[in-house]
Design a protein around this motif. Structure first.
Motif, PDB file in Angstrom:
ATOM      1  N   ASP A  15      12.640   2.117   4.452  1.00 27.16           N
ATOM      2  CA  ASP A  15      12.577   1.837   3.011  1.00 27.16           C
ATOM      3  C   ASP A  15      11.634   2.813   2.323  1.00 27.16           C
ATOM      4  OD1 ASP A  15      14.257  -0.419   2.973  1.00 27.16           O
ATOM      5  OD2 ASP A  15      12.628  -1.685   3.730  1.00 27.16           O
ATOM      6  N   CYS A  16      12.014   3.217   1.105  1.00 31.56           N
ATOM      7  CA  CYS A  16      11.110   4.016   0.270  1.00 31.56           C
ATOM      8  C   CYS A  16       9.982   3.075  -0.169  1.00 31.56           C
ATOM      9  CB  CYS A  16      11.865   4.550  -0.948  1.00 31.56           C
ATOM     10  SG  CYS A  16      10.777   5.090  -2.289  1.00 31.56           S
ATOM     11  N   GLY A  17       8.745   3.447   0.113  1.00 28.69           N
ATOM     12  CA  GLY A  17       7.602   2.598  -0.233  1.00 28.69           C
ATOM     13  C   GLY A  17       7.547   2.305  -1.720  1.00 28.69           C
ATOM     14  N   TRP A  18       7.859   3.307  -2.531  1.00 29.41           N
ATOM     15  CA  TRP A  18       7.793   3.112  -3.986  1.00 29.41           C
ATOM     16  C   TRP A  18       8.935   2.266  -4.516  1.00 29.41           C
ATOM     17  CZ3 TRP A  18       4.087   2.977  -7.318  1.00 29.41           C
ATOM     18  CH2 TRP A  18       2.878   3.608  -6.983  1.00 29.41           C
ATOM     19  N   GLN A  19      10.063   2.275  -3.796  1.00 29.18           N
ATOM     20  CA  GLN A  19      11.149   1.364  -4.175  1.00 29.18           C
ATOM     21  C   GLN A  19      10.679  -0.077  -3.943  1.00 29.18           C
ATOM     22  OE1 GLN A  19      14.604   2.239  -5.126  1.00 29.18           O
ATOM     23  NE2 GLN A  19      14.580   0.075  -5.707  1.00 29.18           N
ATOM     24  N   LEU A  20      10.006  -0.302  -2.809  1.00 25.42           N
ATOM     25  CA  LEU A  20       9.493  -1.648  -2.500  1.00 25.42           C
ATOM     26  C   LEU A  20       8.478  -2.082  -3.557  1.00 25.42           C
ATOM     27  CD1 LEU A  20       8.881  -1.295   1.371  1.00 25.42           C
ATOM     28  CD2 LEU A  20      10.800  -2.440   0.248  1.00 25.42           C
ATOM     29  N   CYS A  48       0.815  -1.210   0.000  1.00 25.15           N
ATOM     30  CA  CYS A  48       0.000   0.000   0.000  1.00 25.15           C
ATOM     31  C   CYS A  48       0.856   1.270   0.000  1.00 25.15           C
ATOM     32  CB  CYS A  48      -0.911  -0.001   1.228  1.00 25.15           C
ATOM     33  SG  CYS A  48      -1.774   1.564   1.414  1.00 25.15           S
ATOM     34  N   PRO A  49       0.773   2.076  -1.072  1.00 27.56           N
ATOM     35  CA  PRO A  49       1.560   3.313  -1.104  1.00 27.56           C
ATOM     36  C   PRO A  49       1.030   4.370  -0.137  1.00 27.56           C
ATOM     37  CG  PRO A  49       0.172   3.176  -3.068  1.00 27.56           C
ATOM     38  CD  PRO A  49       0.000   1.877  -2.313  1.00 27.56           C
ATOM     39  N   VAL A  50      -0.276   4.304   0.177  1.00 24.15           N
ATOM     40  CA  VAL A  50      -0.844   5.274   1.124  1.00 24.15           C
ATOM     41  C   VAL A  50      -0.140   5.120   2.472  1.00 24.15           C
ATOM     42  CG1 VAL A  50      -2.956   5.982   2.320  1.00 24.15           C
ATOM     43  CG2 VAL A  50      -3.063   5.228  -0.057  1.00 24.15           C
ATOM     44  N   THR A  51       0.204   3.878   2.800  1.00 22.02           N
ATOM     45  CA  THR A  51       0.815   3.587   4.095  1.00 22.02           C
ATOM     46  C   THR A  51       2.343   3.578   4.032  1.00 22.02           C
ATOM     47  OG1 THR A  51      -1.088   2.169   4.486  1.00 22.02           O
ATOM     48  CG2 THR A  51       0.763   1.940   6.016  1.00 22.02           C
TER      49      THR A  51
END
Lengths: 291, 238
Positions: free
Chosen positions: B179-184, B150-153
């Motif tokens: 961690d960068c959420g968008w990298q994940l 979830c990018p919101v989280t």
């Protein structure tokens, strides 16, 4: 009529500059910085609470540039306003004579001086570009008709030095689909990396203006390498600067900046010079870069 | 699950008026997992309060695995099983999430309640001693397009259309250990061979679905979700 739009449309190479509004109500200092750029740049970016540090707003300072017949690129971030405020500020900007808008995500409040502030991000940068582009078409985000419409020249940002760069490229494409017609980049010191990036985005067919921050010394370069995402100042440049006595630093900053500009010029459609207070060096940089 | 953390004891005793008799209530589900209000912590709280000179009328906790936010169970527990003790109490100290606090208020028909915990997030119990947040309860799930993440989280800015320029070495600009959420998301989509999902434009969130308070009504054939966005009825019989 936006000179930036005219020049980019006729495929001229452009130079843009940047000023940072102050923390206070006296804007004479940043207007003085802007005056130094007058004869050397096509347009001047006005940052929006840069680094999430509270200051006077980019809308007011952009408006003051318009009054002085200097062309602003109004920076608008998603950090502090919801979609109502963003759309309203855009209409206000147009009414104040502002045509160029650079839409950004914005540094997180945690990076600035009001760390307990609510991060808004009701829209992201892609959605903001789309919202602004919808206003250009005479509608708001809810599909309601405007009684009169703006005609913004809309830009986005991209970080060519990001690792990995692919997510940046994907997002850049989404920004173009949303209505971005020009791009300014995070500071670039490695022409090879910019070349790789430009090869990736060649098919997008949008003008890219490469960013460059005037380096004030080796310490600043090292700081940026450690702390600023997507910026890598090569060791060779840091070494070059580390032996320089203080009195020669400005001269050297001009040399280095001009050299990088000469190297990146064939790759892109403009350079965005971020002087960070050393605005008086810009004329010499432009001369030495043979622009 | 709702993650909770106990408030400092001095803050709790500060809520109580001189001579106020308190009954301590715990939750056998989420708060038990957080070690903030299971049976052992509830009993322990009763003892800690006594040591601070507070008059404690008693304590109770729902059975292991049973949530305090179930009204019928709490009514029985407080009004029948522990009736003698709760009758003597002036107030209830709740070691559970905010839903549990309100359930006790409902169960006691408007009894005076004190929060003993801060409710901090909804999370996954990764191990017995680690809970972390993967969902923000936004009411509009888009993880189909983000590889289940979830990018919101996971993104500090809750960005829906890709990363900002602030990540460095895969870490977020707000905290270089995070961690960068968008990298994940990017790594995961690539691994799944579904990177093209990232090309899709995600529309802005409908914040009216996030408006509070929201409710859910269950009927035999499905359920109705009510928010400022209106009533959304879903049938399970299609």
């Amino acid at each position: 009529m936006s000179k930036l739009k005219d020049k980019l449309s006729s495929r001229e190479f452009v130079v843009t500059g940047e000023i940072g509004p102050p923390k206070g109500v006296d804007i004479s200092g940043c207007l003085h910085d802007a005056e130094q750029l007058r004869d050397y740049v096509t347009a001047i970016n006005v940052t929006d609470l840069q680094s999430a540090v509270f200051r006077i707003g980019s809308l007011a300072v952009s408006c003051k540039l318009v009054e002085r017949r200097l062309e602003p690129i109004y920076q608008l971030t998603c950090r502090d306003r919801n979609r109502l405020a963003l759309q309203s500020d855009l209409l206000s900007a147009w009414a104040l004579g502002i045509e160029n808008v650079l839409c950004l995500t914005g540094d997180h409040p945690a990076m600035g001086d009001h760390t307990e502030a609510k991060p808004v991000y009701d829209l992201d940068s892609v959605q903001l570009i789309k919202a602004a582009s919808t206003l250009n078409q005479g509608q708001d985000m809810s599909g309601h008709e405007l009684d009169s419409k703006p005609s913004f020249f809309l830009g986005g940002v991209v970080t060519p030095g990001a690792d990995p760069v692919e997510p940046q490229v994907i997002k850049m494409k989404k920004k173009i689909e949303a209505g971005a017609v020009f791009f300014q980049t995070q500071a670039v010191y490695e022409p090879d990396k910019l070349e790789d990036f430009m090869n990736r985005v060649q098919g997008f067919n949008v003008p890219v203006i490469a960013g460059i921050v005037i380096l004030k010394g080796a310490a600043m370069a090292k700081f940026m390498n450690q702390n600023v995402a997507g910026i890598t100042v090569p060791d060779s440049i840091i070494e070059e600067m580390s032996d320089t006595p203080k009195e020669d630093r400005k001269k050297q900053a001009v040399e280095i900046t001009a050299r990088i500009i000469r190297q990146v010029k064939p790759l892109c459609q403009g350079v965005h010079i971020m002087p960070l207070g050393w605005d008086e060096l810009v004329p010499q940089v432009i001369k030495e870069a043979e622009l | 699950m709702h993650a909770t953390i106990q408030k400092p004891i001095d803050e709790i005793t500060g809520y109580l008026r001189p001579g106020e008799k308190v009954f301590v209530v715990g939750c056998g589900n989420c708060a038990a997992k957080c070690h903030s209000g299971g049976a052992p912590e509830t009993e322990e709280m009763a003892e800690r309060l006594k040591k601070k000179g507070v008059e404690v009328a008693g304590w109770a906790c729902t059975d292991s695995g049973v949530s305090l936010c179930k009204l019928a169970i709490v009514k029985k527990m407080l009004n029948e099983t522990y009736q003698t003790e709760t009758e003597k109490a002036d107030s209830f100290l709740i070691l559970a999430c905010g839903q549990g606090i309100h359930t006790v208020m409902d169960a006691t028909e408007g009894g005076m309640v004190h929060p003993g915990c801060d409710t901090i997030f909804g999370g996954e119990t990764v191990t017995d001693d680690f809970i972390t947040e993967y969902c923000s309860l936004c009411g509009e799930c888009i993880v189909e397009y983000t590889g289940g993440l979830c990018p919101v989280t996971l993104c500090a800015k809750s960005l829906l259309n890709g990363p900002c320029g602030g990540a460095k070495d895969g870490k977020c600009e707000v905290d270089r250990t995070r961690d960068c959420g968008w990298q994940l998301i990017y790594d995961r989509l690539k691994e799944l061979g579904r990177l093209e999902e990232m090309d899709k434009y995600q529309t802005p969130k409908n914040n009216s679905r996030w408006s509070r308070p929201r409710s859910l009504t269950m009927v035999e054939s499905g359920a109705t979700f009510k928010s400022l966005a209106g009533e959304l009825s879903i049938s399970r019989k299609d």
